[in-house]
Design a protein around this motif. Structure first.
Motif, PDB file in Angstrom:
ATOM      1  N   LEU B 124       8.751  -3.539  -8.074  1.00 30.42           N
ATOM      2  CA  LEU B 124       7.482  -3.980  -7.472  1.00 30.42           C
ATOM      3  C   LEU B 124       7.111  -5.383  -7.923  1.00 30.42           C
ATOM      4  CD1 LEU B 124       5.442  -0.681  -7.977  1.00 30.42           C
ATOM      5  CD2 LEU B 124       6.286  -1.567  -5.814  1.00 30.42           C
ATOM      6  N   MET B 156       6.393   5.287  -8.244  1.00 30.04           N
ATOM      7  CA  MET B 156       5.219   4.810  -7.503  1.00 30.04           C
ATOM      8  C   MET B 156       5.024   5.560  -6.193  1.00 30.04           C
ATOM      9  SD  MET B 156       6.739   3.152  -4.752  1.00 30.04           S
ATOM     10  CE  MET B 156       5.701   1.841  -4.163  1.00 30.04           C
ATOM     11  N   SER B 158       2.953   4.379  -2.535  1.00 23.06           N
ATOM     12  CA  SER B 158       2.098   3.342  -1.926  1.00 23.06           C
ATOM     13  C   SER B 158       1.766   3.680  -0.480  1.00 23.06           C
ATOM     14  CB  SER B 158       2.767   1.964  -2.011  1.00 23.06           C
ATOM     15  OG  SER B 158       3.786   1.843  -1.055  1.00 23.06           O
ATOM     16  N   ASP B 160       0.757   1.537   2.815  1.00 17.76           N
ATOM     17  CA  ASP B 160       0.836   0.144   3.268  1.00 17.76           C
ATOM     18  C   ASP B 160       0.308   0.005   4.685  1.00 17.76           C
ATOM     19  OD1 ASP B 160       2.336  -0.376   0.905  1.00 17.76           O
ATOM     20  OD2 ASP B 160       4.140   0.321   1.933  1.00 17.76           O
ATOM     21  N   SER B 169      -1.921  -2.974   0.524  1.00 18.64           N
ATOM     22  CA  SER B 169      -1.238  -1.794  -0.013  1.00 18.64           C
ATOM     23  C   SER B 169      -2.060  -1.225  -1.150  1.00 18.64           C
ATOM     24  CB  SER B 169       0.128  -2.162  -0.606  1.00 18.64           C
ATOM     25  OG  SER B 169       0.965  -2.697   0.359  1.00 18.64           O
ATOM     26  N   VAL B 171      -1.325   1.001  -4.329  1.00 18.79           N
ATOM     27  CA  VAL B 171      -0.150   1.451  -5.075  1.00 18.79           C
ATOM     28  C   VAL B 171      -0.590   2.262  -6.285  1.00 18.79           C
ATOM     29  CG1 VAL B 171       1.962   0.703  -6.276  1.00 18.79           C
ATOM     30  CG2 VAL B 171       1.019  -0.709  -4.432  1.00 18.79           C
TER      31      VAL B 171
END
Lengths: 246, 423
Positions: B124, B156, B158, B160, B169, B171
């Protein structure tokens, strides 16, 4: 009074001729474009072979997605470059290296660096980007041609000036002299036509480097499909996602 | 997502081959699958600094010991799943080869209800800088390493959203974690924003974690001409941390205790700022310049104190009442000051690079200077790219005033050669 009217008529006639000339050149470019990319959006599989002193040097594979509005997305498919992506939106460019997963804004100069300029690979049309005038007729490789002197109509074109030779008979591209910003002749492009789906198409573009005399590049258009991507894919922030249709 | 270590590097390689064998038939059967294999060999040589203030403890550290690294890498995707797996065998002077298998990335990108999501372990990285990245608050990548191994992603999830000129996003990184060993292992939630305006990119980030509280950052990258790119980045943290040496009035006991050789200092509302730009010419030359301020990096006075304490420990060697092992242990522990991502609180990088327009050759020279203490590192490197093989080689040298961070490093110079074969 009579002389003034005559002058105005002459000036109007000259402007009309220039306008007609402009329209004619645009029309010629659009006809030539059809031999390179006969669709507005699509995917072009491209193989780039580089040669040094005539000896094969490297082969690179790219998948290029094109959309109207000067949008193109280049996916690097060769093993040593796998995962790299380049996005071009008009005059703006981004590169994503797989090692960092971070889209990086790059300049036009940085776009030109590297093995085969991705600009050469991703630029498939002239009609939207260039305008100019017919400056004569010449025979190239035995083909009678119209000679067009073209200037880029936007900042981000890879070559600000192109002298293009189109066949008189059907206006297919035969040869192009590609000039960089300093007006040096950078490359000479020659176009080879083949039969694709019953239609005459450019199948190979050979680029002879004039700045590095011993180098040449063949761009082979392996396939053209009308497969398209949604607008999200042409967003720089989207480059970090892997759900690209390969 | 580190898997249990198999007993030997050979087992690890076999495991990776098995995974590849599972993945590759998918490539043949499914048109969308695409996998590649890379073998990487990195050789290193180090010259230790004779007479280093840390000489008494160097035997207990890894400084100058790395000799080679062999990496097997499988990278690719099948359907929505992306993988980056590495098996690494590394050799250090005086030690048996060590093996490691890591799933650096294993994540799925998918859509549901018209929204886009990613779940798994993913790199990331963020920000616009080269030498220093203030708003890289999730990946927290160590910059300016020589031939670094592949980055390891972060667990993670996320959500988006993309619009024609922007994106956002949400996250969740390291879900379920609270504070862990390193900041990148902490549980956190972050909002990332992106906006494109004409020839400029704007990035924003807002992250909340137990360690640092709220962090807010913004960055921009602008291309005002065909040749010039300018960038800037700023991060403001509610709290920051840095490792510092003991206080000057520390007791002899603390001075000789490895666990207390360094202290973690909390800083209120530190800031990190970066300004930089790149100029590229038609001939393939480029110059990059960057200046930064890192409010969480040790200050020049911290490095001076570290040196004084190393000298105090060294002076105790030979005294019958002081065990040599305690001196060595505490001295070795104090070298962890160098493990911090950024050694220069106020730094500058100048990078001159050249790329052969044919794409074969590249060369670069990087001068990183700490403006606070005058220390510097100079790295020169050349690269050659063939059809499948890539070769890199380079030299790095550290210098500066005797009490500057880079001069205090127990290494004087390092050389590396890297071979990478992709297929």
């Amino acid at each position: 009074m009579f002389r003034r009217i005559a002058f105005m008529l002459l000036a109007s006639a000259s402007l009309a001729v220039v306008a007609a000339e402009d329209g004619k050149v645009k029309s010629l470019l659009k006809q030539a474009d059809v031999y390179r990319l006969a669709m507005e959006s699509g995917r072009v599989e491209t193989e780039v072979r580089t040669f040094k002193a005539g000896v094969p040097d490297k082969t690179r594979l790219y998948a290029v997605y094109l959309k109207p509005g000067h949008r193109s997305l280049v996916l690097f498919r060769t093993a040593s470059e796998r995962g790299q992506k380049m996005l071009m939106l008009g005059d703006d460019y981004w590169l994503m290296m797989p090692s960092s997963q971070r889209p990086l804004r790059i300049t036009a100069m940085q776009k030109l660096l590297g093995e085969a300029s991705t600009g050469d690979v991703a630029t498939m049309t002239w009609g939207e980007d260039y305008d100019g005038q017919q400056v004569g007729e010449e025979t190239v490789d035995g083909v009678p041609c119209l000679k067009l002197d073209l200037l880029g109509q936007r900042k981000g074109v890879s070559y600000p000036r192109i002298v293009l030779y189109l066949a008189k008979k059907d206006h297919h591209p035969v040869q192009a002299e590609l000039y960089v910003a300093s007006d040096k002749l950078a490359k000479l492009a020659r176009f080879k036509l083949g039969e694709v789906d019953g239609r005459k198409q450019v199948t190979v573009m050979t680029l002879i480097d004039h700045l590095q005399k011993e180098r040449s590049t063949e761009v082979h258009y392996l396939s053209r499909t009308d497969k398209t991507l949604s607008d999200d894919y042409f967003n720089p922030a989207f480059l970090v996602r892997a759900d690209l249709t390969q | 997502m580190k898997l249990p270590r198999p007993s030997s590097p050979y087992c690890q390689r076999r495991l990776l081959y098995c995974l590849a064998a599972l993945a590759l038939p998918a490539s043949a059967a499914d048109d969308a699958a695409d996998f590649g294999w890379t073998t990487r060999l990195v050789g290193e040589g180090h010259e230790l600094r004779r007479g280093s203030p840390f000489a008494a403890g160097l035997e207990l550290t890894n400084f100058g010991r790395d000799r080679y690294r062999v990496e097997q890498e499988l990278r690719g995707r099948a359907g929505p799943v992306s993988l980056l797996l590495t098996a690494t065998e590394s050799g250090q002077e005086g030690a048996k080869p060590a093996g490691r298998f890591v799933a650096n990335e294993a994540f799925a990108d998918f859509s549901a209800g018209g929204e886009r999501f990613t779940a798994g372990k993913k790199v990331l990285s963020g920000d616009v800088g080269y030498a220093f990245r203030p708003i890289d608050v999730l990946q927290r990548e160590n910059r300016m390493q020589m031939m670094p191994p592949q980055l390891e992603g972060i667990p993670m999830l996320s959500w988006d959203n993309f619009s024609p000129d922007g994106a956002w996003s949400v996250v969740i990184a390291n879900p379920g974690h609270q504070r862990r060993g390193e900041a990148r292992e902490d549980g956190s939630v972050a909002l990332k924003l992106y906006r494109r305006v004409a020839a400029a990119d704007f990035h924003g980030v807002l992250r909340n974690s137990k360690r640092y509280g709220l962090e807010a950052g913004a960055a921009a990258s602008v291309v005002p001409s065909d040749a010039l790119e300018l960038h800037a980045s700023l991060l403001v943290q509610r709290r920051g941390e840095r490792r510092v040496p003991l206080a000057d009035n520390a007791s002899l006991r603390d001075l000789l205790t490895a666990d207390s050789a360094l202290a973690t200092e909390t800083i209120a509302s530190p800031r990190k700022v970066l300004l930089g730009g790149t100029w590229t010419t038609e001939g393939g030359f480029s110059v990059l310049g960057e200046f930064w301020w890192d409010g969480t990096a040790p200050a020049a006075t911290d490095w001076q104190r570290l040196k004084r304490q190393a000298a105090q420990r060294a002076a105790l060697l030979g005294l019958s009442s002081v065990p040599a092992a305690a001196v060595a242990g505490a001295t070795a522990a104090s070298t962890r000051m160098f493990d911090q991502g950024n050694l220069a609180q106020h730094g500058m990088l100048t990078r001159l690079a050249w790329s052969d327009p044919g794409g074969r050759w590249s060369a670069s020279a990087d001068l990183l200077k700490s403006m606070g203490d005058g220390g510097w590192t100079l790295t020169t490197a050349v690269g050659w790219q063939g059809e499948k093989l890539r070769v890199d080689a380079g030299l790095r040298r550290y210098g500066g005033p005797a009490d500057s961070a880079y001069r205090l490093l127990p290494e004087r110079a390092a050389a590396f050669v890297g071979l990478s074969l992709a297929y």
